[in-house]
Design a protein around this motif. Structure first.
Motif, PDB file in Angstrom:
ATOM      1  N   ASN A 585       0.811  -1.218   0.000  1.00 40.35           N
ATOM      2  CA  ASN A 585       0.000   0.000   0.000  1.00 40.35           C
ATOM      3  C   ASN A 585       0.850   1.276   0.000  1.00 40.35           C
ATOM      4  O   ASN A 585       0.326   2.373  -0.156  1.00 40.35           O
ATOM      5  N   GLU A 588       2.589   3.109  -5.452  1.00 42.24           N
ATOM      6  CA  GLU A 588       1.577   3.490  -6.443  1.00 42.24           C
ATOM      7  C   GLU A 588       2.216   3.422  -7.827  1.00 42.24           C
ATOM      8  O   GLU A 588       3.339   3.886  -8.024  1.00 42.24           O
ATOM      9  N   ASN A 611      -3.722  -4.786  -8.551  1.00 37.69           N
ATOM     10  CA  ASN A 611      -4.615  -4.322  -7.492  1.00 37.69           C
ATOM     11  C   ASN A 611      -4.804  -5.390  -6.421  1.00 37.69           C
ATOM     12  O   ASN A 611      -4.928  -5.093  -5.232  1.00 37.69           O
ATOM     13  N   HIS A 616      -1.653   0.603  -5.327  1.00 35.40           N
ATOM     14  CA  HIS A 616      -2.529   1.646  -5.850  1.00 35.40           C
ATOM     15  C   HIS A 616      -2.159   1.940  -7.297  1.00 35.40           C
ATOM     16  O   HIS A 616      -0.996   1.912  -7.660  1.00 35.40           O
ATOM     17  N   SER A 618      -2.650   4.599 -10.687  1.00 38.48           N
ATOM     18  CA  SER A 618      -2.969   5.963 -11.105  1.00 38.48           C
ATOM     19  C   SER A 618      -2.900   6.034 -12.621  1.00 38.48           C
ATOM     20  O   SER A 618      -1.977   5.493 -13.233  1.00 38.48           O
ATOM     21  N   ASP A 638      -7.249   4.118  -8.678  1.00 36.89           N
ATOM     22  CA  ASP A 638      -7.424   4.843  -7.421  1.00 36.89           C
ATOM     23  C   ASP A 638      -7.300   6.343  -7.624  1.00 36.89           C
ATOM     24  O   ASP A 638      -7.885   7.133  -6.879  1.00 36.89           O
ATOM     25  N   THR A 639      -6.513   6.717  -8.642  1.00 34.96           N
ATOM     26  CA  THR A 639      -6.198   8.144  -8.832  1.00 34.96           C
ATOM     27  C   THR A 639      -6.181   8.489 -10.310  1.00 34.96           C
ATOM     28  O   THR A 639      -5.813   7.658 -11.154  1.00 34.96           O
ATOM     29  N   LEU A 671     -12.517   8.557  -7.769  1.00 35.26           N
ATOM     30  CA  LEU A 671     -11.061   8.635  -7.839  1.00 35.26           C
ATOM     31  C   LEU A 671     -10.561   9.944  -7.238  1.00 35.26           C
ATOM     32  O   LEU A 671     -11.222  10.988  -7.354  1.00 35.26           O
ATOM     33  N   SER A 672      -9.408   9.891  -6.594  1.00 43.09           N
ATOM     34  CA  SER A 672      -8.746  11.123  -6.155  1.00 43.09           C
ATOM     35  C   SER A 672      -8.030  11.720  -7.354  1.00 43.09           C
ATOM     36  O   SER A 672      -7.778  11.036  -8.357  1.00 43.09           O
TER      37      SER A 672
END
Length: 736
Positions: A585, A588, A611, A616, A618, A638-639, A671-672
């Motif tokens: 975690n 990314e 995943n 993560h 992106s 996630d992003t 999503l961020s």
């Protein structure tokens, strides 16, 4: 007087008495003389006879022959000069020396002797083996003749000679063996005199060249298809060196034979050449096999087109002849997609059908080759006319683009063509091909077009090669470093993570721009090794900072297209995480939009594997390429990262609205959002207002080396502690 009368009478009678006495005496004397003379003559004859006999004996002894005399009436056999006969007893049967003759020769000796004794032959002659005094067998030549008969013509006496021919027989046997071997050789053999006139041939020669021996004997040495000047030089060389050997192609009766012909001179004791022996070794079968093998080695097995070997061979011939020609090198754009989606068998069928289609477009004097994979070459011979060349290139591009119907699919492919001219763009095949590849490389950047090679391309190709070599050396010498650029929480202003960026620093050229070496590394495949290095170093650094309490965020690492296509990507990354004992975690992966949209279904599978590990994900450069919202919602992301090009355009309302749309889409998908390339306070304020959570750019910090980033982490920690302390004091004051 009277006294004188008797005396007168006596005197008168004396002559008569004397004559009577004198005659016998003369006769006796003459007889004595004759006898003496006869005796002298006899003595002389005996002496001469003895001398003659001695000479005969000496001659017999010198000749080494045994003289024999056989009395047939008494069966007595006498031998003179007998130095090797075995002393076996005389046989009462014919022949008298039967007991000494080899059993295998006895019958023929008996037969020949009986024939002569019957009068059926003028003389007796036989070669046979006889036992010598040592009990060994010797070959002898026995000759004889009947010398006397009785009144009934019955032979009474026979004389002859026996000669030891063991050495001659051994030599003869060797010669016979040699002659038999030559006669039965599988190679054709011909013997010539010193003037190269044919005097003897073996059976194989006749089987090869036909006819009877009499038709060939006496003819001069000849090689059909070769000029007399060549034969004259060959003869001169033979006289000089004594031997000659060469592989030749001879046409006889409209048939072509391949021979390895070797000729050797035979010299006498005085080293004068007396004969020549020629051996024709038929190598036709081997040559045909070699030609077949050569044909196979010069042909592409899949398409049947001439291959890379034949390409270089033919181009060398054109270069030597100084013939003007053009070289077009082309490959298929995105051919890999066909192999990946329909399988390599479909790709092979497509290449075969393409080769057949293009082969029909070439002129008779032109040649098309398959250089390997999906790369082909066309050589336009005898011209450097630009119009002809460009028309051919256009025709090829149009025909390549025509659809192929295969397995229920309509396949449309395009090509990129690089063109070079001889001798303007190179004076040998290697340089021409290199420059044509360079031109094709530039044409491929736009696709479905042709480009002529120029110096600018060459300079760029040289620079590219230099960078490729620098990368190779840099990997070996550990010249790649990982820099880190912080990611900040827009609401708190605190460090929330960072992006790991690779930097290439050489001792001589300093920092090599990523814009220079990353595209080259992508093309050569070196990016995979570089990416693995970045993963390893970034995980090691993050683990170190985590254990020391300097960092508690997430490190983002860029993933190239080639890395993403690795079949065991998830396993590779998982092994690196386990190696450094770093929880997944904290990692990314940033994947570009172009990478996942190349094959969305396969991308979803790979992303799910990553995943599943806990990494993560992106999506980088969103909105700069071909976007599909239908797939975007299926990606396990996630992003979403906004490209700096959109951030740079936020100086106007339209640009701000574009960023606002991206942020809205991301939030709607759960999503961020990260905005990169933030450089001023205005951009920070706008992005905060648009609810973009994370910012990255020079406004906060440029990419920092490990040591510098560690200082940044320490400074951020002090800043956070100070703010936390200030907040705590404010709360205490308010409570008071």
């Amino acid at each position: 007087m009277g006294s004188f009368l008797p005396h007168k009478a006596y005197a008168h009678q004396t002559p008569l008495i004397d004559s009577q006495l004198r005659l016998p005496m003369v006769i006796a004397l003459l007889s004595l003389c004759i006898a003496v003379i006869a005796i002298v003559r006899l003595k002389l004859s005996e002496k001469r006879l003895q001398q003659s006999e001695q000479k005969i004996r000496d001659s017999i002894i010198a000749s080494g022959e045994v003289v024999w005399d056989w009395n047939l009436k008494t069966n007595k056999l006498e031998r003179t000069n007998d130095y090797f006969f075995h002393t076996d007893p005389i046989s009462k049967e014919i022949p008298p020396n039967k007991n000494s003759i080899h059993p295998g020769d006895l019958d023929q000796v008996k037969q020949q002797l009986e024939q002569h004794l019957k009068g059926d032959s003028d003389y007796f002659e036989a070669s046979y083996r006889i036992k010598d005094t040592d009990g060994k067998w010797r070959w002898v030549l026995d000759r004889g003749q009947v010398t006397s008969h009785d009144k009934n013509k019955t032979p009474l006496r026979m004389t002859g000679t026996v000669k030891d021919i063991s050495r001659i027989k051994s030599t003869q046997d060797r010669l016979n063996l040699l002659a038999t071997c030559i006669e039965n050789l599988t190679d054709a053999v011909a013997i010539y005199d010193s003037n190269l006139s044919l005097i003897e041939v073996n059976k194989r020669y006749l089987a090869t060249f036909g006819g009877q021996a009499s038709e060939h004997i006496g003819t001069q040495f000849n090689l059909p298809g070769y000029k007399q000047s060549y034969l004259n030089k060959l003869h001169q060389l033979l006289n000089k060196t004594g031997n000659w050997k060469e592989e030749l192609k001879i046409v006889h009766d409209d048939k072509a034979f391949f021979f390895e012909l070797s000729i050797d001179a035979i010299r006498c004791e005085k080293q004068v050449i007396t004969h020549y022996i020629a051996v024709y070794s038929d190598i036709s079968e081997r040559k045909h096999a070699e030609l077949q093998l050569q044909k196979m080695s010069n042909r592409d097995r899949l398409t049947g087109l001439p291959n890379r070997n034949q390409f270089f061979s033919n181009l060398k011939k054109l270069a030597v002849s100084k013939s003007h020609h053009a070289l077009l090198v082309f490959d298929l754009d995105n051919f890999k997609k066909i192999n990946d989606s329909l399988g390599h068998q479909a790709g092979d069928i497509l290449l075969c059908r393409l080769a057949n289609r293009l082969g029909k477009l070439t002129r008779q004097q032109d040649s098309i080759y398959r250089l390997g994979g999906d790369e082909f070459a066309l050589v336009i011979a005898g011209t450097n006319d630009i119009h002809t060349i460009t028309q051919t290139a256009k025709e090829f591009l149009v025909n390549i683009e025509k659809p192929f119907h295969m397995s229920g699919h309509e396949l449309v492919i395009t090509s990129s063509v690089g063109i070079v001219l001889f001798p303007e763009d190179g004076n040998n095949p290697e340089v021409l091909l290199k420059n044509a590849d360079t031109a094709m490389y530039h044409a491929k950047q736009h696709g479905n077009r042709y480009l002529f090679f120029n110096d600018a391309m060459n300079r760029q190709a040289v620079k590219r090669l230099q960078i490729e070599n620098l990368i190779r050396f840099g990997m070996k010498e550990d010249q790649f470093r990982v820099f880190y650029q912080p990611k900040m929480d827009v609401s708190t202003g605190q460090l929330i993570g960072m992006e790991a960026l690779v930097r290439f620093i050489t001792p001589t050229k300093g920092l090599i721009s990523p814009a220079q070496f990353i595209p080259v590394a992508e093309e050569t495949g070196q990016i995979v090794e570089i990416g693995r290095l970045v993963f390893d170093k970034a995980c090691a650094d993050v683990k170190d900072w985590l254990s020391r309490g300097l960092f508690n965020g997430r490190c983002a690492v860029n993933l190239s297209a080639k890395q993403f296509s690795q079949p065991d990507l998830a396993r590779i990354i998982d092994n690196i995480l386990k190696k450094h004992e770093l929880p997944a975690n904290f990692l990314e992966l940033e994947i570009t939009e172009g990478t996942v949209m190349h094959d969305p279904k396969d991308a979803i599978r790979i992303m799910n594997e990553l995943n599943h590990i806990g990494i993560h994900l992106s999506l980088d450069d969103f909105g700069t390429g071909y976007s599909s919202l239908a797939y975007l919602k299926q990606f396990p992301l996630d992003t979403l990262k906004i490209d700096r090009a959109f951030i740079d355009d936020m100086g106007n309302e339209k640009g701000q609205n574009m960023v606002d749309s991206v942020v809205t889409i991301a939030h709607n998908l759960g999503l961020s959002v990260v905005a990169e390339g933030v450089e001023n306070q205005h951009q920070v304020d706008v992005l905060r207002a648009l609810n973009c959570e994370i910012l990255q750019g020079y406004f906060y910090a440029k990419p920092l080396a490990k040591e510098q980033f560690e200082e940044f982490l320490i400074a951020e920690q002090k800043k956070f502690n100070s703010q936390a302390k200030g907040t705590s004091l404010t709360l205490v004051a308010n409570e008071s």
